[in-house]
Design a protein around this motif. Structure first.
Motif, PDB file in Angstrom:
ATOM      1  N   TRP A 135     -31.494  50.741   8.384  1.00 58.48           N
ATOM      2  CA  TRP A 135     -31.114  52.113   8.722  1.00 58.48           C
ATOM      3  C   TRP A 135     -29.845  52.535   7.985  1.00 58.48           C
ATOM      4  O   TRP A 135     -29.685  53.699   7.627  1.00 58.48           O
ATOM      5  CB  TRP A 135     -30.981  52.291  10.227  1.00 58.48           C
ATOM      6  N   LEU A 136     -28.955  51.582   7.724  1.00 58.50           N
ATOM      7  CA  LEU A 136     -27.764  51.908   6.940  1.00 58.50           C
ATOM      8  C   LEU A 136     -28.157  52.303   5.521  1.00 58.50           C
ATOM      9  O   LEU A 136     -27.629  53.278   4.970  1.00 58.50           O
ATOM     10  CB  LEU A 136     -26.796  50.727   6.915  1.00 58.50           C
ATOM     11  N   SER A 137     -29.094  51.580   4.937  1.00 61.39           N
ATOM     12  CA  SER A 137     -29.515  51.923   3.572  1.00 61.39           C
ATOM     13  C   SER A 137     -30.226  53.274   3.539  1.00 61.39           C
ATOM     14  O   SER A 137     -30.019  54.069   2.622  1.00 61.39           O
ATOM     15  CB  SER A 137     -30.413  50.833   2.993  1.00 61.39           C
ATOM     16  N   TYR A 191     -29.159  46.884   8.502  1.00 56.79           N
ATOM     17  CA  TYR A 191     -29.227  47.001   7.045  1.00 56.79           C
ATOM     18  C   TYR A 191     -30.242  48.056   6.603  1.00 56.79           C
ATOM     19  O   TYR A 191     -29.987  48.825   5.682  1.00 56.79           O
ATOM     20  CB  TYR A 191     -29.583  45.645   6.430  1.00 56.79           C
ATOM     21  N   PHE A 203     -27.548  60.440   2.602  1.00 55.37           N
ATOM     22  CA  PHE A 203     -26.229  61.042   2.406  1.00 55.37           C
ATOM     23  C   PHE A 203     -25.975  61.342   0.929  1.00 55.37           C
ATOM     24  O   PHE A 203     -25.498  62.424   0.568  1.00 55.37           O
ATOM     25  CB  PHE A 203     -25.153  60.102   2.967  1.00 55.37           C
ATOM     26  N   CYS A 204     -26.297  60.382   0.069  1.00 55.00           N
ATOM     27  CA  CYS A 204     -26.096  60.570  -1.373  1.00 55.00           C
ATOM     28  C   CYS A 204     -26.983  61.683  -1.925  1.00 55.00           C
ATOM     29  O   CYS A 204     -26.533  62.510  -2.727  1.00 55.00           O
ATOM     30  CB  CYS A 204     -26.373  59.276  -2.119  1.00 55.00           C
ATOM     31  N   GLY A 245     -29.678  55.737   5.648  1.00 50.88           N
ATOM     32  CA  GLY A 245     -28.634  56.732   5.882  1.00 50.88           C
ATOM     33  C   GLY A 245     -27.788  56.994   4.649  1.00 50.88           C
ATOM     34  O   GLY A 245     -27.497  58.152   4.321  1.00 50.88           O
ATOM     35  N   LEU A 246     -27.381  55.931   3.969  1.00 47.12           N
ATOM     36  CA  LEU A 246     -26.572  56.106   2.767  1.00 47.12           C
ATOM     37  C   LEU A 246     -27.350  56.807   1.655  1.00 47.12           C
ATOM     38  O   LEU A 246     -26.802  57.647   0.934  1.00 47.12           O
ATOM     39  CB  LEU A 246     -26.065  54.758   2.266  1.00 47.12           C
ATOM     40  N   THR A 247     -28.616  56.461   1.538  1.00 49.22           N
ATOM     41  CA  THR A 247     -29.446  57.124   0.526  1.00 49.22           C
ATOM     42  C   THR A 247     -29.579  58.608   0.822  1.00 49.22           C
ATOM     43  O   THR A 247     -29.430  59.450  -0.074  1.00 49.22           O
ATOM     44  CB  THR A 247     -30.837  56.466   0.466  1.00 49.22           C
TER      45      THR A 247
END
Length: 68
Positions: free
Chosen positions: A20-22, A18, A28-29, A24-26
């Motif tokens: 590292w995914l958050s 959760y 990316f955005c 990564g998504l941040t």
């Protein structure tokens, strides 16, 4: 929060997926926003240049017409 080792840091106390995914998504955005902004700016500047060139040609044509 202190971690005993680098692998403990990467595991994030069991919440690594959760966390590292958050991150990564941040990231990316944010990169997407920067790229989108640069492309839009480049497009708008191109449109502005073409409008200025068109206006210059129109004024030159009017001056030629007025001198005749």
């Amino acid at each position: 929060m202190h971690f005993a080792s680098f692998s403990d840091f990467m595991a994030m106390g069991g919440y690594a997926f959760y966390v590292w995914l958050s991150f990564g998504l941040t990231l990316f955005c944010l990169v997407g926003i920067v790229i989108s902004t640069r492309l839009k700016t480049r497009s708008l500047l191109g449109e502005l240049r073409s409008k200025q060139a068109r206006e210059t040609r129109r004024k030159a044509a009017q001056q030629m017409e007025n001198t005749l």
